[in-house]
Design an enzyme around this catalytic site. Structure first.
Site, PDB file in Angstrom:
ATOM      1  N   CYS A  88       0.839  -1.180   0.000  1.00  0.00           N
ATOM      2  CA  CYS A  88       0.000   0.000   0.000  1.00  0.00           C
ATOM      3  C   CYS A  88       0.882   1.240   0.000  1.00  0.00           C
ATOM      4  CB  CYS A  88      -0.990   0.007   1.155  1.00  0.00           C
ATOM      5  SG  CYS A  88      -0.274  -0.440   2.713  1.00  0.00           S
ATOM      6  N   GLY A  89       1.859   1.241  -0.869  1.00  0.00           N
ATOM      7  CA  GLY A  89       2.691   2.416  -1.028  1.00  0.00           C
ATOM      8  C   GLY A  89       3.510   2.713   0.210  1.00  0.00           C
TER       9      GLY A  89
END
Lengths: 293, 139
Positions: A88-89
């Site tokens: 998620c980044g």
């Protein structure tokens, strides 16, 4: 020049990856909707709760409650809330980095630091520091109020027992689908809610007139632990929604990157194919010329 | 027409009730209490039990579990961990929960497990409150 077959295989591989990232994007979008609804449903409760707490605590001495007692700060506990899953980044990394900075700051001041990690990511990162006092993993996927209560109770008990003189809460707050920022919140001791300008001049006159059942002190004894639950639950909700939003963006970027790669690879593939055809033509023409000769 | 008081019931999973009603009766710290319009500012903790409010002559029942309530400015706000109206209650499930809790209580007494006992007691109270509310609510 890579061989035609190699490029073809690479393209197929990237295409499959993009299918996965696209699917993950859609799953996150669906989950985000759920998490966001859950978060929004909780907002009125949290808002009303803070309002009520402010009303009561306005005319009360903070020192008489264990959870509000300010002591000389020797040990600080940091409650870090991250997600259980990655991909998620930079969402979790940002939270972890903020906690680490906080940790270094306190240690530079000569204070001891202990950690309580919620979510696998924080736990895995801080494990090697050996400062984790407690960890809660595999609950971020599907948590309820009682999960938050268990965490809040543990942290509060440790605070009352003197295991920590101050508790900070670090989590990723959900600002919008495109923006999630790591946030630090002062958790314990509960500060008697700020005697803000407008809030109190208007309300203090009123608060005195309240009828309390049981006594205000006893109500506070019930409210303060509830307040810690509300804070933890809120942090978990925000992290839950942020996680999905961050993953959605990350996966969207990944899908776009896949598209670019496929485009480039297709160019390479076409060039290689063209080169092969040209080569073959040259051979044929060359052969024909030779026969003529 | 008599004056009305605004009732709000809010739980962590969202607001449940928000309407103007005639009278509210709820399980407070020192027993059930009733609140009419223009009640003095009041704050009480709420126990597990049945909340009753009357609107247009019709009585409505809600099962509420622990929390607190605040009365001010002709508005009564309940902040509770959960609230269910009669038709939402699964009577069979509540009955099973009641039996289970009673059984646990009987066992726990012999083992003197305090935590489990407290938990079973809370479960029993919830089950009993649910049954009561379900029984009173119109089918």
């Amino acid at each position: 020049m890579p061989s035609l077959k190699d490029v073809k295989m690479q393209i197929t591989g990237v295409k499959k990856t993009s299918q996965i990232t696209k699917a993950m994007n859609m799953v996150s979008a669906a989950k985000l909707r759920g998490a966001q609804t859950k978060m929004e449903a909780f907002r009125p409760y949290a808002g009303k709760f803070n309002e009520a707490l402010r009303n009561i605590s306005a005319n009360m001495k903070s020192s008489q409650f264990a959870l509000m007692q300010a002591r000389e700060v020797k040990t600080v506990e940091i409650l870090v809330v991250t997600s259980d899953r990655g991909l998620c980044g930079s969402f979790n990394t940002n939270i972890i980095r903020m906690s680490e900075r906080l940790m270094k700051k306190y240690e530079a001041e000569g204070k001891k630091v202990s950690l309580v990690c919620v979510g696998k990511k924080a736990n895995r990162y801080f494990r090697k520091t050996g400062k984790i006092r407690a960890h809660y993993i595999d609950i971020m996927g599907n948590f309820q109020m009682f999960n938050a209560r268990a965490i809040a109770q543990d942290v509060a008990a440790n605070f009352i027992a003197g295991g920590a003189d101050e508790v900070q809460l670090v989590y990723g707050s959900f600002i919008s689908v495109a923006r999630q920022t790591p946030t630090t919140l002062h958790f314990l001791p509960v500060k008697s809610v700020d005697t803000g300008e407008e809030a109190n001049t208007a309300k203090s006159g009123q608060t005195g007139a309240y009828i309390y059942e049981p006594s205000p002190e006893e109500i506070m004894d019930v409210l303060l632990p509830l307040y810690t639950n509300v804070m933890v639950y809120n942090a978990m909700l925000e992290v839950g929604a942020s996680e999905h939003a961050a993953r959605m963006t990350a996966m969207d970027n990944a899908t776009k990157a896949c598209k670019d790669i496929i485009h480039n690879l297709t160019m390479v593939y076409n060039k290689a194919r063209q080169a092969a055809i040209t080569g073959e033509l040259m051979d044929i023409v060359g052969g024909a010329e030779a026969l003529k000769g | 027409m008599a004056e009305l008081i605004h009732l709000e019931v809010v739980t962590p999973s969202g607001p449940v009730v928000s309407e103007d009603v005639d009278i509210v009766s709820a399980p407070g710290y020192g027993g059930d209490f009733g609140v009419l319009a223009n009640h003095a500012p009041f704050l009480s903790t709420i126990k597990i039990g049945g909340l009753v409010y009357k609107k247009d002559g019709k009585e409505n029942y809600l099962m509420v579990s622990g929390g607190f309530c605040e009365v001010s400015n002709n508005k009564i706000t309940f902040l509770v961990e959960s609230a269910e109206s009669g038709h939402q209650i699964d009577v069979d499930r509540a009955l099973r929960a009641k039996e289970r809790a009673e059984k646990r209580l009987a066992e726990a007494k012999s083992q003197a497990e305090k935590i489990n006992m407290a938990r079973a007691q809370a479960a029993l109270q919830r089950a009993l409150a649910r049954l009561k509310v379900a029984e009173k609510s119109p089918k």
